[in-house]
Design a protein around this motif. Structure first.
Motif, PDB file in Angstrom:
ATOM      1  N   ALA A  32     -45.234 -32.862 -17.360  1.00  0.00           N
ATOM      2  CA  ALA A  32     -43.891 -32.722 -17.926  1.00  0.00           C
ATOM      3  C   ALA A  32     -42.916 -33.667 -17.257  1.00  0.00           C
ATOM      4  O   ALA A  32     -42.972 -33.905 -16.053  1.00  0.00           O
TER       5      ALA A  32
ATOM      6  N   ALA B 242     -36.737 -32.154 -16.719  1.00  0.00           N
ATOM      7  CA  ALA B 242     -35.830 -31.700 -17.773  1.00  0.00           C
ATOM      8  C   ALA B 242     -34.391 -31.828 -17.297  1.00  0.00           C
ATOM      9  O   ALA B 242     -34.004 -31.258 -16.293  1.00  0.00           O
TER      10      ALA B 242
ATOM     11  N   PRO C 111     -41.063 -29.897 -29.954  1.00  0.00           N
ATOM     12  CA  PRO C 111     -40.338 -29.900 -28.681  1.00  0.00           C
ATOM     13  C   PRO C 111     -38.940 -29.310 -28.755  1.00  0.00           C
ATOM     14  O   PRO C 111     -38.343 -29.028 -27.721  1.00  0.00           O
TER      15      PRO C 111
ATOM     16  N   ARG D  57     -33.873 -27.221 -26.758  1.00  0.00           N
ATOM     17  CA  ARG D  57     -35.167 -27.559 -26.169  1.00  0.00           C
ATOM     18  C   ARG D  57     -36.109 -26.358 -26.224  1.00  0.00           C
ATOM     19  O   ARG D  57     -35.725 -25.221 -25.935  1.00  0.00           O
ATOM     20  N   ASN D  58     -37.352 -26.622 -26.581  1.00  0.00           N
ATOM     21  CA  ASN D  58     -38.410 -25.609 -26.548  1.00  0.00           C
ATOM     22  C   ASN D  58     -39.037 -25.633 -25.163  1.00  0.00           C
ATOM     23  O   ASN D  58     -39.885 -26.467 -24.867  1.00  0.00           O
ATOM     24  N   ASP D  59     -38.608 -24.723 -24.313  1.00  0.00           N
ATOM     25  CA  ASP D  59     -39.092 -24.721 -22.932  1.00  0.00           C
ATOM     26  C   ASP D  59     -40.536 -24.259 -22.808  1.00  0.00           C
ATOM     27  O   ASP D  59     -41.123 -24.349 -21.728  1.00  0.00           O
ATOM     28  N   SER D  60     -41.108 -23.775 -23.930  1.00  0.00           N
ATOM     29  CA  SER D  60     -42.523 -23.386 -23.922  1.00  0.00           C
ATOM     30  C   SER D  60     -43.405 -24.459 -24.554  1.00  0.00           C
ATOM     31  O   SER D  60     -44.570 -24.203 -24.863  1.00  0.00           O
ATOM     32  N   TYR D  61     -42.832 -25.641 -24.753  1.00  0.00           N
ATOM     33  CA  TYR D  61     -43.578 -26.710 -25.416  1.00  0.00           C
ATOM     34  C   TYR D  61     -44.815 -27.087 -24.618  1.00  0.00           C
ATOM     35  O   TYR D  61     -44.782 -27.197 -23.392  1.00  0.00           O
TER      36      TYR D  61
ATOM     37  N   ASN E 267     -45.111 -32.960 -23.156  1.00  0.00           N
ATOM     38  CA  ASN E 267     -44.014 -33.430 -22.316  1.00  0.00           C
ATOM     39  C   ASN E 267     -42.724 -32.732 -22.730  1.00  0.00           C
ATOM     40  O   ASN E 267     -42.329 -32.765 -23.896  1.00  0.00           O
ATOM     41  N   LYS E 268     -42.042 -32.110 -21.766  1.00  0.00           N
ATOM     42  CA  LYS E 268     -40.810 -31.399 -22.082  1.00  0.00           C
ATOM     43  C   LYS E 268     -39.703 -32.398 -22.438  1.00  0.00           C
ATOM     44  O   LYS E 268     -39.575 -33.441 -21.798  1.00  0.00           O
TER      45      LYS E 268
END
Length: 527
Positions: free
Chosen positions: A23, A26, A188, A204-208, A211-212
């Motif tokens: 990742a 962020a 994402p 933002r999808n923090d559970s993606y 790569n965040k």
């Protein structure tokens, strides 16, 4: 640009290329972007329109994806292979979840493919799924697709089919995506809100799984007016804009507060003609009188209209060199480009002779329709073409309108001559050969964007042979042959290939994409 087919050898090796899973850091900050054209819907299966697809790409994903050079890469599928010449097997990536927390399974993939042809669409994604004749869910992470004939481009095509969860249910309307109720993907970013023709907001999808995203939130604004878009960037209201107006490129290059990113695109700007009807609505005699026959059916007339256009002049004076004159759908050095097809030479004297030979020594009159809000300098290009046609005796009236209005007319076949753009975003010419110039017919997967209803069985036959040829070199030769048949017959009139230009505020960079898409994941803080 190097050739970019999806090769059978790669398939048999399992397509071992993988997304890097480490990742990125962020950054807890928002990103405000301004794009030049609005999405038609948040529904990722509604419309094969680049502004819609690039919005979908933030929130939804497909089994495969294309990188900035439109090379096919793994995405929700981590590998794929040919089981036999008529069966493809895709292995899904483990641990992927939808925005609602549900795990991705092969059943979701099967559901998504089943939904695509049921969506009422101005230009359906079904062109990318028609090759599939059967779907078999082998296990939760394995799915197989059957094809009627060998089909080498399935991995390419499936990059255009976004996967939605079967939990949204059957017959879900596009309005449920626009409201956010059904806007559930694996991408994402997550859906926050949609204000049509104004903005899309995403978080933002923090559970993606991959790569965040660097950006906590994305404010994706639609500013169709070029001057207003540039002003928003220069004032600091937005950090990124696309489709920088050609007249402003030099000025922005000299501004130390902003940066330019540019690259060649795959988008051809072309003119389509009604070659199907014996009479056509927008063509009349030189004095406005009705004609007994449609002159656009005559190849000599189509060639005359083509060589009456001074392409280098349009590139230099209208596009200010943010384009390359073209005589076919693919740019030089790309897969399927045919060096034997020249850019038509400007020859107004020969154009007049051809018109006279075809029985129109005094020319005729025509209405040229096109968008005024979609392509770089689209309405100006139409005006210049009209002037060039007028000089060889074809009196031309221009009616430029918003793309949504134009597409409605084209779908009702209410145009005789029109300007459009087409991007072979698969990185090879099959979509233009099939969708733009393929013979349109009931129950056919060809011609879905063929609004002039051009038909050439010889071209269709070669295209169909190419689409079942697994060897890359042999398939490329067939596509080159099919394109030459179409261009020799003046199926459409190519004008130029656009270059893509983005601008960012100082401290940011944007990675240019051959498919012209503007995506938040391509924006990075300078390091």
């Amino acid at each position: 640009m190097s050739p970019i087919p999806f090769c059978r050898r790669a398939a048999l090796l399992g397509c071992a290329l993988l997304f890097p899973l480490a990742a990125l850091p962020a950054v807890a900050q928002p990103l405000s972007m301004a794009v030049s054209a609005p999405p038609a819907s948040i529904d990722p299966h509604y419309y094969t329109l680049t502004p819609s697809i690039q919005v979908s790409r933030h929130m939804f994903e497909a089994l495969t994806r294309r990188d900035e050079n439109v090379r096919v890469q793994p995405s929700l599928a981590e590998s794929w292979r040919l089981v036999d010449d008529l069966t493809w097997e895709f292995k899904l990536r483990a641990g992927v979840t939808f925005h609602n927390g549900d795990p991705l399974t092969a059943e979701d993939v099967a559901f998504s493919l089943k939904r695509v042809p049921t969506v009422q669409s101005p230009s359906s994604f079904a062109v990318y799924s028609r090759a599939i004749t059967g779907v078999e869910v082998v296990d939760p992470l394995t799915i197989r697709f059957k094809t009627a004939t060998p089909y080498p481009l399935l991995a390419n095509d499936l990059a255009q089919i976004f996967i939605v969860p079967r939990a949204i249910g059957e017959n879900v309307p596009s309005s449920d995506f626009n409201s956010g109720k059904a806007a559930i993907g694996t991408g994402p970013f997550r859906f926050v809100s949609y204000d049509p023709n104004n903005r899309v907001e995403m978080a933002r999808n923090d559970s993606y799984w991959g790569n965040k995203p660097e950006w906590e939130r994305v404010n994706y604004r639609i500013i169709t007016n070029s001057g207003a878009r540039v002003a928003a960037l220069l004032s600091g209201d937005v950090a990124v804009i696309d489709n920088v107006p050609t007249a402003d490129v030099a000025r922005i290059r000299n501004n130390d507060r902003v940066s330019i990113s540019e690259g060649t695109s795959l988008r051809l700007i072309f003119l389509g003609l009604d070659t199907e009807r014996t009479t056509t609505p927008d063509v009349r005699g030189p004095n406005g009188e009705a004609l007994d026959s449609n002159p656009l059916r005559d190849r000599r007339v189509r060639e005359a209209l083509s060589i009456a256009i001074n392409r280098p002049a349009i590139v230099q004076r209208v596009m200010e060199d943010v384009a390359v004159a073209a005589g076919q759908f693919m740019p030089a050095n790309s897969f399927g480009y045919n060096p034997a097809i020249p850019v038509p030479r400007f020859d107004p004297d020969r154009a007049r002779k051809l018109l006279a030979e075809a029985g129109y020594p005094n020319g005729f009159s025509v209405t040229l329709r096109g968008p005024n809000d979609r392509y770089i300098n689209d309405s100006q290009i139409q005006q210049v073409v009209a002037q060039m046609w007028a000089r060889v005796g074809v009196k031309t009236q221009v009616e430029a309108a918003p793309l949504a209005t134009l597409i409605g007319r084209l779908n009702r076949f209410e145009a005789s001559a029109y300007l459009l753009g087409w991007s072979n975003s698969t990185g090879e010419p099959s979509t233009s050969l099939r969708a733009v110039m393929g013979s349109r017919g009931e129950g056919s997967s060809l011609g879905l964007s063929n609004y002039g209803r051009y038909s050439n069985p010889a071209m269709d036959k070669v295209t169909e042979e190419a689409m079942r040829t697994l060897d890359d070199a042999a398939r490329e030769k067939l596509m080159q042959q099919a394109m030459k048949i179409a261009m020799d017959d003046v199926a459409v009139i190519p004008l130029h290939t656009q270059k893509s230009v983005w601008a960012t505020r100082r401290g940011l960079t944007y990675t240019p994409r051959l498919d012209e898409e503007t995506v938040a994941t391509g924006v990075h803080s300078a390091r």
